[in-house]
Design a protein around this motif. Structure first.
Motif, PDB file in Angstrom:
ATOM      1  N   GLY A  97       0.852  -1.185   0.000  1.00 35.26           N
ATOM      2  CA  GLY A  97       0.000   0.000   0.000  1.00 35.26           C
ATOM      3  C   GLY A  97       0.885   1.231   0.000  1.00 35.26           C
ATOM      4  N   PHE A  98       0.530   2.247  -0.776  1.00 31.73           N
ATOM      5  CA  PHE A  98       1.384   3.428  -0.898  1.00 31.73           C
ATOM      6  C   PHE A  98       0.540   4.697  -0.809  1.00 31.73           C
ATOM      7  CE2 PHE A  98       2.976  -0.050  -3.448  1.00 31.73           C
ATOM      8  CZ  PHE A  98       4.228  -0.222  -2.900  1.00 31.73           C
ATOM      9  N   THR A  99       1.197   5.793  -0.407  1.00 29.79           N
ATOM     10  CA  THR A  99       0.507   7.069  -0.364  1.00 29.79           C
ATOM     11  C   THR A  99      -0.018   7.447  -1.743  1.00 29.79           C
ATOM     12  OG1 THR A  99       2.290   7.613   1.111  1.00 29.79           O
ATOM     13  CG2 THR A  99       0.731   9.345   0.655  1.00 29.79           C
ATOM     14  N   SER A 100       0.640   6.918  -2.772  1.00 24.99           N
ATOM     15  CA  SER A 100       0.237   7.281  -4.131  1.00 24.99           C
ATOM     16  C   SER A 100      -0.912   6.428  -4.646  1.00 24.99           C
ATOM     17  CB  SER A 100       1.442   7.140  -5.048  1.00 24.99           C
ATOM     18  OG  SER A 100       2.016   5.865  -4.886  1.00 24.99           O
ATOM     19  N   ASP A 101      -1.450   5.551  -3.810  1.00 27.62           N
ATOM     20  CA  ASP A 101      -2.554   4.708  -4.269  1.00 27.62           C
ATOM     21  C   ASP A 101      -3.769   5.546  -4.656  1.00 27.62           C
ATOM     22  OD1 ASP A 101      -1.283   2.316  -4.050  1.00 27.62           O
ATOM     23  OD2 ASP A 101      -1.987   1.880  -2.018  1.00 27.62           O
ATOM     24  N   SER A 102      -4.499   5.047  -5.642  1.00 24.79           N
ATOM     25  CA  SER A 102      -5.683   5.750  -6.101  1.00 24.79           C
ATOM     26  C   SER A 102      -6.785   4.732  -6.346  1.00 24.79           C
ATOM     27  CB  SER A 102      -5.345   6.504  -7.393  1.00 24.79           C
ATOM     28  OG  SER A 102      -6.494   6.669  -8.183  1.00 24.79           O
ATOM     29  N   PRO A 131      -4.922   6.927   1.541  1.00 22.02           N
ATOM     30  CA  PRO A 131      -3.935   6.175   0.758  1.00 22.02           C
ATOM     31  C   PRO A 131      -2.651   5.932   1.543  1.00 22.02           C
ATOM     32  CG  PRO A 131      -4.876   7.948  -0.554  1.00 22.02           C
ATOM     33  CD  PRO A 131      -5.393   8.119   0.836  1.00 22.02           C
ATOM     34  N   GLY A 132      -2.188   4.701   1.492  1.00 20.39           N
ATOM     35  CA  GLY A 132      -0.930   4.366   2.146  1.00 20.39           C
ATOM     36  C   GLY A 132      -1.049   4.175   3.642  1.00 20.39           C
ATOM     37  N   LYS A 135      -4.100  -2.233 -20.748  1.00 13.85           N
ATOM     38  CA  LYS A 135      -4.349  -1.719 -22.100  1.00 13.85           C
ATOM     39  C   LYS A 135      -3.904  -2.746 -23.138  1.00 13.85           C
ATOM     40  CE  LYS A 135      -3.225   2.278 -24.903  1.00 13.85           C
ATOM     41  NZ  LYS A 135      -2.101   2.293 -25.810  1.00 13.85           N
ATOM     42  N   GLN A 181      -5.290   7.549 -24.718  1.00 14.97           N
ATOM     43  CA  GLN A 181      -5.050   8.250 -23.455  1.00 14.97           C
ATOM     44  C   GLN A 181      -4.835   7.287 -22.290  1.00 14.97           C
ATOM     45  OE1 GLN A 181      -4.480  11.439 -22.762  1.00 14.97           O
ATOM     46  NE2 GLN A 181      -4.409  11.587 -24.988  1.00 14.97           N
ATOM     47  N   SER A 182      -5.071   6.016 -22.524  1.00 17.53           N
ATOM     48  CA  SER A 182      -5.074   5.071 -21.408  1.00 17.53           C
ATOM     49  C   SER A 182      -3.679   4.867 -20.829  1.00 17.53           C
ATOM     50  CB  SER A 182      -5.626   3.725 -21.879  1.00 17.53           C
ATOM     51  OG  SER A 182      -5.273   2.738 -20.949  1.00 17.53           O
ATOM     52  N   VAL A 183      -3.623   4.823 -19.509  1.00 14.63           N
ATOM     53  CA  VAL A 183      -2.350   4.522 -18.847  1.00 14.63           C
ATOM     54  C   VAL A 183      -2.485   3.200 -18.105  1.00 14.63           C
ATOM     55  CG1 VAL A 183      -1.784   6.931 -18.581  1.00 14.63           C
ATOM     56  CG2 VAL A 183      -3.007   5.785 -16.772  1.00 14.63           C
ATOM     57  N   SER A 184      -3.504   2.437 -18.455  1.00 11.41           N
ATOM     58  CA  SER A 184      -3.778   1.228 -17.695  1.00 11.41           C
ATOM     59  C   SER A 184      -2.808   0.107 -18.044  1.00 11.41           C
ATOM     60  CB  SER A 184      -5.209   0.779 -18.003  1.00 11.41           C
ATOM     61  OG  SER A 184      -5.431  -0.476 -17.436  1.00 11.41           O
ATOM     62  N   PRO A 185      -2.404  -0.649 -17.043  1.00 13.01           N
ATOM     63  CA  PRO A 185      -1.518  -1.785 -17.300  1.00 13.01           C
ATOM     64  C   PRO A 185      -2.198  -2.856 -18.158  1.00 13.01           C
ATOM     65  CG  PRO A 185      -1.809  -1.448 -14.930  1.00 13.01           C
ATOM     66  CD  PRO A 185      -2.671  -0.463 -15.619  1.00 13.01           C
ATOM     67  N   ARG A 221      -5.155   2.482 -12.131  1.00  7.06           N
ATOM     68  CA  ARG A 221      -3.930   2.803 -11.411  1.00  7.06           C
ATOM     69  C   ARG A 221      -3.546   1.745 -10.384  1.00  7.06           C
ATOM     70  NH1 ARG A 221      -2.543   8.177 -11.162  1.00  7.06           N
ATOM     71  NH2 ARG A 221      -2.551   9.027 -13.249  1.00  7.06           N
TER      72      ARG A 221
END
Lengths: 524, 319
Positions: free
Chosen positions: A52-57, A206-207, A144, A138-142, A62
């Motif tokens: 788990g990270f502070t950058s989680d969304s 997050p995190g 994709k 536009q997708s940044v999904s893993p 993501r």
């Protein structure tokens, strides 16, 4: 196998006596046992999670690690297809599917009367929007890349969707079971956490922490047994273990293998070991000298002592790899393929066939590849020395390892979580046009087989094709796969569950939905 | 130089320092391999998705443009949004900063008075058993890495005795008693680390003074040891002790990263570690600036306190 069990321990005389006594005592109480094993409603489940990270969304595109998998996919939302504990696809939000004979057109019917947490009814538009969220420029999904095969996606009335694929894909339902492809309302913000899942979001930092409460309106009557689920992000493995030991959490993931024997001795704690698709690998660039010589690759494959690595690096919590990425428990695993042994003489023989007397190589490593990767490289250097191979270990910084070393350096260490099916795994990392083809493997016969097997709906034929592909990768491919690593979690022994799914840690990521508390505290 | 001029001048210098630090942080993160897009996508990155994410986040623009944009935002009082999860930086930091300040304050409240009095006791009873015991304990805690002390305390107080929780996650709605209980182990760990340091230096400062001629004089005059310490030694020891205390307070805010990780305490240090690993420049810059300001302000405080406590320093120009 795809089964999970408490780790087998050698049966000492005392334990044997104890367990046979236990058996005798249990016989009259068998009825009571089954009552306890029926799911019970209620209670709070608290998880201590690494990943788990502070950058989680909450944006499903993501999600990258365990915390968000367990929250977004395991509590808040559902996917169209669910992978069950046997590793097979089952309809979840879909109520079933039809496929055209060429495996190109898939129609999924949607379950009726399913409502999102805020009361809106699930309809085809939601599914289309949720899948499209991962597609396009536009997708940044893993995922994709997994969805690139979709030519067109359209609603079929309000209660169905049709996927038209570029090439036939027989295991397409597996794709739709991916943790990223959860269904959100089409007219809402994807980061609010509103879904159709068994739990509703109460708090999320997050995190740090998340708290969810049971969805009283959940469309599955026999799932999501807990009243509430709290998750804490605990990155440090010692802190995680202490939290479990002191009862601050009820289950943790990614146990410290070095001290697991101590943890397993404690009363009130059960160890859960599942053998999934996670594997450790040493990719070589097959288009770079000397790895472009198949004999050099074979020499390197024979020069690694897998048994020793399994004993030391994984402390036995895993299984031997056979230089292809399909695990023992998976459908289409080629069981007849002989296990490659450690054989320095054979390695020398292949070196000589390559016209070499000895060989010096640089091997890049870092514990970013997997825990114990540096030790693995050092042990491999010792094993390989006996075959006349001199490995020079290059310790790379953990930071930026995936960007600067993997896919870039010709010989390094790497790990894969794996894919639920042989077809997806091969397409992800071994097809010649795959973005993550880390061995730069270009094998015409393999690629022909991959295309053919992908669209093949006849199970028997597919199995044969996949078996041949495993043989090709094992004997001609550019990857050494010495180990499959087990997922090792630990939990309060009063937690109950059915057969554990093994494709992800903590029951396929769905422990919140599938587990429950035994009613009698302290019962076993 | 009057006190006011000194303070204003130091504050201006502090602002310049902060500006330089923000520049260094930006350049430093640029030098590290990979950017936010690659770090966030990790192993699953493809050239395609990395490019798309860079466009979305606006990190495909050159560094100086982004830096100037950030400066303009800062002047308007905005810290920007996190690149990794699109939350406003101010919001991400607010709770974390409050937690770290709470931890530091509690530790200071416990550790400072205790360390100063123990240091004084050790100096007065120099070479007696109490001094020796304090020295052994102090030197051991200084020598052990703080994560080791943290693990030791966890094993003893959380796992064996079960008096304190092993995990120190706190949330806004928690009862005061629960919060204090959750904080006990981190406070104890940090208290041992900084307390031992402060105690040793207090002892040294006072011992140093006790050897000076005017104390000798006082002793020859036949003053009682207590009077000598309180009236003659302490006022002159205040200045060096303040320096030690203030620097340790700065460490409390800045150096708690390891302790926060071990006890899973949601403070600023943990946030900074996550942000650096994800190359989340706005968050790193904001955390860095907060840490730097703590140092600047505490150093200024130390100087001002030293001036107030030592009249000689206030003379226009001593040769």
């Amino acid at each position: 196998m795809l089964t999970a069990s408490p780790i087998p321990r050698p049966l000492s005389r005392r334990r044997f006596l104890a367990s046979s006594l236990g058996l005798a005592a249990a016989a009259p109480g068998l009825l009571a046992q089954t009552r306890i094993n029926r799911p019970q409603q209620g209670g709070l489940l608290r998880l201590g999670i690494s990943g788990g990270f502070t950058s989680d969304s909450l944006d499903p595109a993501r999600i990258s690690d365990a915390f968000m998998t367990l929250l977004s996919f395991g509590q808040l939302r559902n996917t169209l297809v669910e992978i069950d504990e046997q590793g097979r696809p089952r309809p979840e939000l879909a109520d079933g599917w039809d496929v055209s004979p060429d495996a190109r057109v898939w129609r999924f019917g949607l379950r009726r009367g399913v409502e999102f947490h805020h009361g809106k009814t699930l309809e085809a538009a939601d599914v289309v929007a949720s899948i499209n969220h991962h597609r396009g420029r536009q997708s940044v999904s893993p995922v994709k890349i997994l969805l690139d095969n979709i030519l067109q996606l359209r609603p079929d009335g309000k209660t169905g969707v049709v996927f038209e694929l570029r090439d036939g894909q027989a295991d397409f339902p597996f794709v739709l079971a991916d943790i990223h492809l959860t269904i959100q309302p089409h007219d809402g913000d994807v980061t609010t956490g509103v879904g159709t899942g068994g739990y509703q979001l109460v708090e999320f930092e997050p995190g740090v922490r998340s708290l969810t409460r049971r969805n009283p309106n959940y469309w599955k009557a026999d799932r999501a047994h807990f009243e509430a689920v709290e998750m804490l992000a605990i990155a440090d493995v010692n802190a995680r273990t202490a939290a479990l030991q002191t009862g601050r959490v009820d289950a943790i993931n990614r146990c410290e293998l070095k001290t697991l024997h101590l943890l397993s001795r404690l009363p009130g704690i059960q160890i859960l070991q599942t053998h999934g698709t996670k594997h450790y690998s040493l990719p070589m660039h097959t288009d770079v000298a000397p790895f472009d010589n198949p004999d050099v690759r074979l020499a390197l494959k024979y020069a690694i002592d897998r048994d020793a690595l399994l004993r030391t690096i994984l402390r036995g919590y895993g299984s031997l790899g056979n230089d292809h990425p399909i695990s023992r428990g998976q459908p289409y695993f080629a069981a007849r393929l002989a296990q490659r042994p450690y054989d320095p003489d054979r390695a020398r023989f292949h070196l000589r066939r390559a016209g070499l007397d000895g060989l010096r190589l640089r091997l890049s490593t870092s514990d970013a590849a997997f825990p114990g990767a540096v030790d693995t490289a050092v042990l491999y250097r010792e094993h390989a020395a006996k075959a006349g191979l001199t490995l020079q270990i290059v310790r790379e910084p953990a930071d930026g390892y995936w960007k600067n070393v993997w896919l870039t350096k010709p010989f390094c260490l790497c790990s894969w979580n794996g894919q639920p099916t042989a077809g997806l795994m091969f397409a992800t990392a071994y097809a010649e046009d795959a973005a993550w083809n880390d061995t730069r493997f270009r094998h015409p016969r393999f690629n022909r087989l991959l295309r053919a097997a992908r669209a093949e709906l006849d199970e028997h034929k597919r199995a044969e094709q996949y078996a041949e592909m495993q043989t090709i990768v094992r004997d001609e491919g550019g990857v050494i796969i010495p180990l499959f690593a087990a997922d090792v979690c630990a939990a309060d022994s009063r937690l109950r569950f059915g057969q554990l799914a093994s494709h992800r840690e903590l029951d396929g990521g769905r422990c919140a939905e599938r587990w429950w508390w035994a009613r009698e505290p302290g019962g076993s | 130089m009057s006190l006011r001029v000194l303070i204003v001048r130091r504050l201006a210098l502090g602002l310049l320092t902060l500006l330089a630090i923000s520049l260094i942080l930006s350049l430093g993160l640029e030098v590290l391999p990979g950017d936010v897009a690659e770090a966030v996508l990790g192993q699953s990155a493809t050239p395609d998705t990395v490019a798309a994410l860079r466009r979305q986040l606006g990190v495909d623009r050159p560094l100086h443009v982004r830096y100037l944009d950030w400066l303009a935002d800062l002047v308007r009082g905005e810290l920007g949004t996190s690149l990794a999860n699109q939350q406003p930086v101010a919001e991400l930091i607010r709770g974390r900063l409050a937690n770290t300040v709470l931890l530091a304050t509690l530790t200071a409240l416990v550790a400072v008075p205790l360390a100063l009095s123990l240091g004084l006791v050790a100096a007065v009873y120099r070479d007696r058993w109490i001094d020796k015991t304090l020295s052994i304990v102090g030197l051991s805690t200084i020598s052990l890495p703080d994560f080791f002390i943290a693990y030791l305390l966890t094993v003893v107080f959380a796992v064996r005795l079960q008096v304190f929780p092993a995990v120190s996650i706190i949330s806004p709605g928690m009862a005061l008693a629960d919060t204090l209980s959750a904080l006990s182990l981190p406070v104890l760990t940090l208290g041992l680390v900084v307390g031992a340091h402060m105690m040793r230096l207090t002892r040294a400062a006072i011992l140093n003074l006790l050897h000076s001629p005017y104390i000798e004089m006082a002793r020859l005059k036949g003053l009682s040891p207590g009077r000598i310490i309180v009236h003659h030694a302490l006022p002159n020891a205040v200045s060096p002790i303040i320096n030690v205390v203030v620097l340790n307070l700065a460490f409390l805010v800045v150096g708690v990263v390891v302790v926060e990780v071990v006890f899973v305490y949601p403070g600023l240090g943990q946030l900074l570690v996550d942000a650096v690993s994800k190359r989340d420049l706005p968050v790193v810059r904001a955390c860095g600036l907060i840490f730097a300001s703590v140092y600047v302000v505490l150093n200024l405080t130390a100087d001002v306190l030293a001036l107030l406590s030592n009249p000689r320093l206030r003379q226009p120009s001593s040769p």
